[in-house]
Motif scaffolding. Sequence first.
Motif, PDB file in Angstrom:
ATOM      1  N   ASP A  94       0.825  -1.192   0.052  1.00 52.94           N
ATOM      2  CA  ASP A  94       0.321  -0.078  -0.049  1.00 52.94           C
ATOM      3  C   ASP A  94       0.826   1.128   0.083  1.00 52.94           C
ATOM      4  N   GLY A 122       2.000   2.992  -2.358  1.00 52.61           N
ATOM      5  CA  GLY A 122       1.722   4.268  -3.713  1.00 52.61           C
ATOM      6  C   GLY A 122       3.086   4.328  -4.183  1.00 52.61           C
ATOM      7  N   GLU A 123       2.937   5.426  -5.152  1.00 53.75           N
ATOM      8  CA  GLU A 123       4.032   5.763  -6.018  1.00 53.75           C
ATOM      9  C   GLU A 123       4.881   6.766  -5.756  1.00 53.75           C
ATOM     10  N   LYS A 124       4.269   7.643  -4.863  1.00 55.02           N
ATOM     11  CA  LYS A 124       4.868   9.272  -4.624  1.00 55.02           C
ATOM     12  C   LYS A 124       6.237   9.075  -3.667  1.00 55.02           C
ATOM     13  N   ASP A 145       6.201  -6.042  -9.652  1.00 58.10           N
ATOM     14  CA  ASP A 145       5.236  -5.382  -9.115  1.00 58.10           C
ATOM     15  C   ASP A 145       3.924  -5.971  -9.402  1.00 58.10           C
ATOM     16  N   SER A 172       1.117  -4.929  -7.020  1.00 59.03           N
ATOM     17  CA  SER A 172       0.428  -3.349  -7.037  1.00 59.03           C
ATOM     18  C   SER A 172       1.012  -2.761  -5.839  1.00 59.03           C
ATOM     19  N   HIS A 173       1.071  -1.602  -6.175  1.00 55.73           N
ATOM     20  CA  HIS A 173       1.487  -0.683  -5.057  1.00 55.73           C
ATOM     21  C   HIS A 173       0.450   0.386  -4.683  1.00 55.73           C
ATOM     22  N   SER A 174      -0.956   0.029  -4.962  1.00 53.04           N
ATOM     23  CA  SER A 174      -2.076   0.821  -5.034  1.00 53.04           C
ATOM     24  C   SER A 174      -3.135   0.291  -4.072  1.00 53.04           C
ATOM     25  N   ALA A 189      -5.197   0.248  -0.971  1.00 49.25           N
ATOM     26  CA  ALA A 189      -5.755   1.403   0.042  1.00 49.25           C
ATOM     27  C   ALA A 189      -5.057   1.133   1.101  1.00 49.25           C
ATOM     28  N   ASN A 201     -10.719  -0.815 -10.784  1.00 49.75           N
ATOM     29  CA  ASN A 201     -10.285   0.531 -11.456  1.00 49.75           C
ATOM     30  C   ASN A 201     -11.356   0.626 -12.045  1.00 49.75           C
TER      31      ASN A 201
END
Length: 280
Positions: A9, A11-13, A35, A37-39, A41, A177
Amino acid sequence: MAIITLTTDFGEKDHFVGAVKGAIYTELEDVKIVDISHSIAPFHLHEASYIIQSAYKSFPKGTIHIIGVDSELNPENKHIAVLLDDHYFICADNGIISMLIAEIRPEKIVEINIHDRIISNFPVLDVFVKVAGHIARGGTLDVIGKVTTEIKEMTGIRPVVNRNGSQIIGNIIYIDNYGNAISNISKKLFEQVGRGRDFIIAARSIKITKINANYSDAINFDLPADRREEGGKKLALWNSSNYLELAIYKSNPSTVGGASSLIGLGFRDSFTVNFVSDAL
């Protein structure tokens, strides 16, 4: 060459994903990192559980899966390494692999006990990467942990079947999505309970009596394009993970909407599958 997947979790920032990958390459120069998923929640265990359960089978046997969601070590959130279906999973013992163990019995589970050798407040970077490196080099789980037989399960991950088998009560466990609402009802359970009977899926104010194999099965292509019912067409199907999904044909949450918004379904919301012999 070892394959290590990452599901987090983060994210990409921020720097977290890059730092973990750097640590893996420091540990193992000859490795492939994928990867998933890094999205996820933040701290959303059901999302993580569904995504890893849906993705891991596409990888070769022996793949190592690092799951970095709610992974901070504390007395109620220990770390585990699990050998299941010839894949390795490294994660916190917080119920995150509930969907996997619901269908397949783990071959081995260990509670990771190398923390006294590693000072860290970022366990995915330090502890999980060390464990993954050990496994990738052919090490056994017994060296990095104490064998255990019980791990936590999440509530709400299993649907409920009533006593006479006339109804399944399911819950939404993931919104994808496209705004499609994925439930916790598997095709295997549906077929076991339904035994070929007709059914009515009741979700909010809609009723659906057919489950499609593909999204486009809901459209009658024998009709001219200007006479087809396409926009906002509500449907049910078995998705690629063989879970019952409620969807809108060609949905787009930012424009026409998706099942989540148009039907009004969110995480943990319930709906029913009533088998017709008992539902009318």
